[in-house]
Design a protein around this motif. Sequence first.
Motif, PDB file in Angstrom:
ATOM      1  N   GLY A  33     -11.590  58.378 -35.275  1.00 35.87           N
ATOM      2  CA  GLY A  33     -11.723  56.929 -35.133  1.00 35.87           C
ATOM      3  C   GLY A  33     -12.756  56.355 -36.083  1.00 35.87           C
ATOM      4  O   GLY A  33     -13.905  56.785 -36.089  1.00 35.87           O
ATOM      5  N   ALA A  34     -12.361  55.364 -36.874  1.00 33.94           N
ATOM      6  CA  ALA A  34     -13.255  54.763 -37.868  1.00 33.94           C
ATOM      7  C   ALA A  34     -13.542  53.303 -37.537  1.00 33.94           C
ATOM      8  O   ALA A  34     -13.315  52.399 -38.339  1.00 33.94           O
ATOM      9  CB  ALA A  34     -12.670  54.893 -39.273  1.00 33.94           C
ATOM     10  N   GLY A  35     -14.052  53.095 -36.320  1.00 37.45           N
ATOM     11  CA  GLY A  35     -14.563  51.789 -35.932  1.00 37.45           C
ATOM     12  C   GLY A  35     -16.077  51.797 -35.992  1.00 37.45           C
ATOM     13  O   GLY A  35     -16.688  52.622 -36.672  1.00 37.45           O
ATOM     14  N   PHE A  36     -16.712  50.864 -35.269  1.00 34.19           N
ATOM     15  CA  PHE A  36     -18.176  50.799 -35.283  1.00 34.19           C
ATOM     16  C   PHE A  36     -18.798  52.143 -34.890  1.00 34.19           C
ATOM     17  O   PHE A  36     -19.712  52.637 -35.550  1.00 34.19           O
ATOM     18  CB  PHE A  36     -18.675  49.738 -34.309  1.00 34.19           C
ATOM     19  N   THR A  37     -18.312  52.733 -33.803  1.00 36.41           N
ATOM     20  CA  THR A  37     -18.902  53.977 -33.307  1.00 36.41           C
ATOM     21  C   THR A  37     -18.714  55.109 -34.296  1.00 36.41           C
ATOM     22  O   THR A  37     -19.666  55.815 -34.643  1.00 36.41           O
ATOM     23  CB  THR A  37     -18.274  54.351 -31.953  1.00 36.41           C
ATOM     24  N   GLY A  38     -17.493  55.308 -34.757  1.00 41.71           N
ATOM     25  CA  GLY A  38     -17.202  56.421 -35.656  1.00 41.71           C
ATOM     26  C   GLY A  38     -17.882  56.284 -37.003  1.00 41.71           C
ATOM     27  O   GLY A  38     -18.410  57.264 -37.546  1.00 41.71           O
ATOM     28  N   CYS A  39     -17.891  55.064 -37.561  1.00 42.72           N
ATOM     29  CA  CYS A  39     -18.515  54.882 -38.872  1.00 42.72           C
ATOM     30  C   CYS A  39     -20.032  54.980 -38.779  1.00 42.72           C
ATOM     31  O   CYS A  39     -20.689  55.494 -39.691  1.00 42.72           O
ATOM     32  CB  CYS A  39     -18.091  53.547 -39.474  1.00 42.72           C
ATOM     33  N   SER A  40     -20.605  54.479 -37.682  1.00 45.88           N
ATOM     34  CA  SER A  40     -22.043  54.617 -37.485  1.00 45.88           C
ATOM     35  C   SER A  40     -22.427  56.078 -37.323  1.00 45.88           C
ATOM     36  O   SER A  40     -23.442  56.536 -37.869  1.00 45.88           O
ATOM     37  CB  SER A  40     -22.489  53.810 -36.266  1.00 45.88           C
ATOM     38  N   ALA A  41     -21.607  56.837 -36.583  1.00 44.83           N
ATOM     39  CA  ALA A  41     -21.857  58.273 -36.422  1.00 44.83           C
ATOM     40  C   ALA A  41     -21.767  58.987 -37.764  1.00 44.83           C
ATOM     41  O   ALA A  41     -22.596  59.856 -38.079  1.00 44.83           O
ATOM     42  CB  ALA A  41     -20.858  58.870 -35.437  1.00 44.83           C
ATOM     43  N   ALA A  42     -20.771  58.633 -38.563  1.00 45.12           N
ATOM     44  CA  ALA A  42     -20.611  59.266 -39.878  1.00 45.12           C
ATOM     45  C   ALA A  42     -21.804  58.955 -40.775  1.00 45.12           C
ATOM     46  O   ALA A  42     -22.290  59.832 -41.502  1.00 45.12           O
ATOM     47  CB  ALA A  42     -19.323  58.786 -40.536  1.00 45.12           C
ATOM     48  N   LEU A  43     -22.277  57.714 -40.737  1.00 40.39           N
ATOM     49  CA  LEU A  43     -23.431  57.337 -41.552  1.00 40.39           C
ATOM     50  C   LEU A  43     -24.669  58.115 -41.114  1.00 40.39           C
ATOM     51  O   LEU A  43     -25.419  58.626 -41.969  1.00 40.39           O
ATOM     52  CB  LEU A  43     -23.676  55.835 -41.427  1.00 40.39           C
ATOM     53  N   GLU A  44     -24.880  58.230 -39.814  1.00 38.02           N
ATOM     54  CA  GLU A  44     -26.040  58.977 -39.322  1.00 38.02           C
ATOM     55  C   GLU A  44     -25.961  60.446 -39.717  1.00 38.02           C
ATOM     56  O   GLU A  44     -26.953  61.034 -40.155  1.00 38.02           O
ATOM     57  CB  GLU A  44     -26.126  58.849 -37.801  1.00 38.02           C
TER      58      GLU A  44
END
Length: 425
Positions: A33-44
């Motif tokens: 999933g590449a929404g707010f949660t997934g993209c924020s997790a990927a960035l972190e």
Amino acid sequence: MSNISNLWAHTNAEGIESQRLSSNKEADLVVIGAGFTGCSAALEAARSSSSVVVLEADTVSHGGSGRNVGLVNAGLWLPPDDVVAIMGESAGNRLIEALGKGPDTVFSLVKEFGIACDAVQNGTLHLAHAPNGFQELRERYRQGNRFGAPLQLLDRDETISRTGSDQFHGALLDPRAGTVQPRAYCSGLARAAVGLGARIYQQSPVTRVERKNGAWCVHANDHTVTAPRLLLATNAYHQLADGAYAPEYVLVSYSQFATAPLTQGQRSRILPGREGCWDTALVMSSIRTDENGRLIVGGMGNVDGPAASIHANWARRKLRRLYPDLGELPFEHQWQGKIAMTKDHIPKVVEFGPSAYAVFGYSGRGISPGTMIGAAAAKALLDAGPEVLPLPVIKKYSERFKKVMGAYYEFGVSLTHATRPGLLG
């Protein structure tokens, strides 16, 4: 009505090169999933020099992250006392304190990575749709300030000045909050993550998830991503896959209608501070503007469903009631998104297997919580442990009568929009 439905897709200036998963991959963390949660997790994960792969069934921010109002709020939909009553004093206070810092976290990321998402941190206005709504705001003001929130209670005259409408009885201003172009913000998070080494694959729907040899094997496009850690971040847009955990929630639709750009004169009196707004009505609605001066009216209900004409007619009546001189201004865009609603309106982090979390259930408050919880979930999985999360990790979660409740909400909203021409509908 324009056939270009989603305004946020039409005006999104951010993004990454689209590529599908086309070979087997290995990583420290795999995110679905590449929404707010997934993209924020990927960035972190990428910032901590961990390898991360994100699999997205459609495109980055395709789901609720690219369809919502764009309000960057400092907390949940619930008032603070309700959060504490549900979670307990220690856990409730911890979540309230953490999410109170959410807008600053979002706007700091926007600044750090130069995300082009029309970010405006001028506060949000919770508008009293009726005298009893103002009494509700008084109570939220009392509770919020007791928890340290710098809220301001505005009288009717100040509310008229800030909104340009005489249809509200007061407002609660949260100066910590603001607005973004949500699809662009999420796409910018993805771009920032990729720039630091994250690999994000779009058009790569997951078909099977399995645990093998102490690792998670996630299958998409006839290829496999293998990782010791797994984060499921699909929220309201979850797609069933063999062997995958299926989060449970009630689906609620929210639709929006964007006008043609206002004139400079109209922009100078209608939300001149560009605060994002929502009201106290049981069937909630919202108003805001974008950087091009469009006025965006939002409300519960599915404009892509059987009651589409009812919701569209409601939006026209709403515009006429709030701003009579704009009553015939054409709506150039209309779109809807799905909200994952939990029965207590508290987000969930479910540990469904070894080193595997599912995060879901923002109940309409996804930007700040999704950003913060996504990053914290990545930290937790990458060996920091669950203590870094702002809310407890649970082993299971279920919702009863999910489809029935979803249909019930849509019927109730449709009935309200059909029969109540004023601010209640």
